[in-house]
Scaffold this motif. Sequence first.
Motif, PDB file in Angstrom:
ATOM      1  N   GLU A  77    -131.647  11.616  39.117  1.00  0.00           N
ATOM      2  CA  GLU A  77    -131.594  11.242  37.710  1.00  0.00           C
ATOM      3  C   GLU A  77    -130.270  10.529  37.447  1.00  0.00           C
ATOM      4  OE1 GLU A  77    -131.553  13.521  33.419  1.00  0.00           O
ATOM      5  OE2 GLU A  77    -132.686  14.430  35.085  1.00  0.00           O
ATOM      6  N   MET A  78    -130.356   9.343  36.872  1.00  0.00           N
ATOM      7  CA  MET A  78    -129.156   8.570  36.577  1.00  0.00           C
ATOM      8  C   MET A  78    -128.630   8.956  35.185  1.00  0.00           C
ATOM      9  SD  MET A  78    -129.215   7.108  39.455  1.00  0.00           S
ATOM     10  CE  MET A  78    -127.875   5.954  39.445  1.00  0.00           C
ATOM     11  N   VAL A  79    -127.368   8.608  34.899  1.00  0.00           N
ATOM     12  CA  VAL A  79    -126.762   8.983  33.623  1.00  0.00           C
ATOM     13  C   VAL A  79    -127.410   8.268  32.444  1.00  0.00           C
ATOM     14  CG1 VAL A  79    -124.536   9.717  34.557  1.00  0.00           C
ATOM     15  CG2 VAL A  79    -124.878   7.323  33.928  1.00  0.00           C
ATOM     16  N   ARG A  80    -127.900   7.046  32.653  1.00  0.00           N
ATOM     17  CA  ARG A  80    -128.567   6.320  31.573  1.00  0.00           C
ATOM     18  C   ARG A  80    -129.462   5.231  32.177  1.00  0.00           C
ATOM     19  NH1 ARG A  80    -123.330   5.229  31.698  1.00  0.00           N
ATOM     20  NH2 ARG A  80    -122.613   3.134  32.053  1.00  0.00           N
ATOM     21  N   ASP A  81    -130.384   4.782  31.356  1.00  0.00           N
ATOM     22  CA  ASP A  81    -131.287   3.709  31.767  1.00  0.00           C
ATOM     23  C   ASP A  81    -130.561   2.380  31.592  1.00  0.00           C
ATOM     24  OD1 ASP A  81    -133.377   5.473  32.254  1.00  0.00           O
ATOM     25  OD2 ASP A  81    -134.139   5.312  30.210  1.00  0.00           O
ATOM     26  N   GLN A  82    -130.126   1.834  32.714  1.00  0.00           N
ATOM     27  CA  GLN A  82    -129.409   0.559  32.659  1.00  0.00           C
ATOM     28  C   GLN A  82    -129.683  -0.188  33.955  1.00  0.00           C
ATOM     29  OE1 GLN A  82    -125.485   1.057  31.055  1.00  0.00           O
ATOM     30  NE2 GLN A  82    -124.792  -0.857  31.968  1.00  0.00           N
ATOM     31  N   LEU A  83    -130.113  -1.425  33.842  1.00  0.00           N
ATOM     32  CA  LEU A  83    -130.548  -2.209  34.993  1.00  0.00           C
ATOM     33  C   LEU A  83    -129.479  -2.311  36.076  1.00  0.00           C
ATOM     34  CD1 LEU A  83    -132.802  -3.872  36.241  1.00  0.00           C
ATOM     35  CD2 LEU A  83    -131.908  -5.859  35.038  1.00  0.00           C
ATOM     36  N   ASP A  84    -128.226  -2.583  35.725  1.00  0.00           N
ATOM     37  CA  ASP A  84    -127.188  -2.745  36.741  1.00  0.00           C
ATOM     38  C   ASP A  84    -126.929  -1.441  37.500  1.00  0.00           C
ATOM     39  OD1 ASP A  84    -126.038  -1.699  34.383  1.00  0.00           O
ATOM     40  OD2 ASP A  84    -124.046  -2.413  34.933  1.00  0.00           O
TER      41      ASP A  84
END
Length: 152
Positions: A72-79
Amino acid sequence: MNLDRIDRSILNILQRDDRISNQNLAEKVGLSPPACLRRVRRLRDEGIIMAEVALIDPRLVGRYINVIVEVEMVRDQLDIYEAFKRKMNSAPEVTQCYQVTGEVDFMLILMVEDMESYETFTRKYLSTDANLSKFRTLISLRRDKFSTAIPL
């Protein structure tokens, strides 16, 4: 590309045994050897046959543990996603990486020698990633089904 019955038959056979001779393949699908070879070449040229590889028994080469990791990433962000995918593509332990929907962002499949190897992987690739919120590890007890064939 539209695949006809013969194309599908060729692909089903090649997914089970890519070392079959063109003569035998042609007999099995009901074509002449030159016509069969043209079809196989077309399937390769058009990218339907992506690669021809040897499948190796992981246990016989020392890869005893199959690990599934939910990330799980900290936020949905393409980069952030792109950087993580690049990192996973460079990790030799990762045999598959899927960006998924739902509660987690990525599912990883790893093959490692032992738990120490997995711990080394997590330290190098996961624990140090500031854009990673958390990860969960699932250790496979055994592999009951494995196939690379795509049902046609």
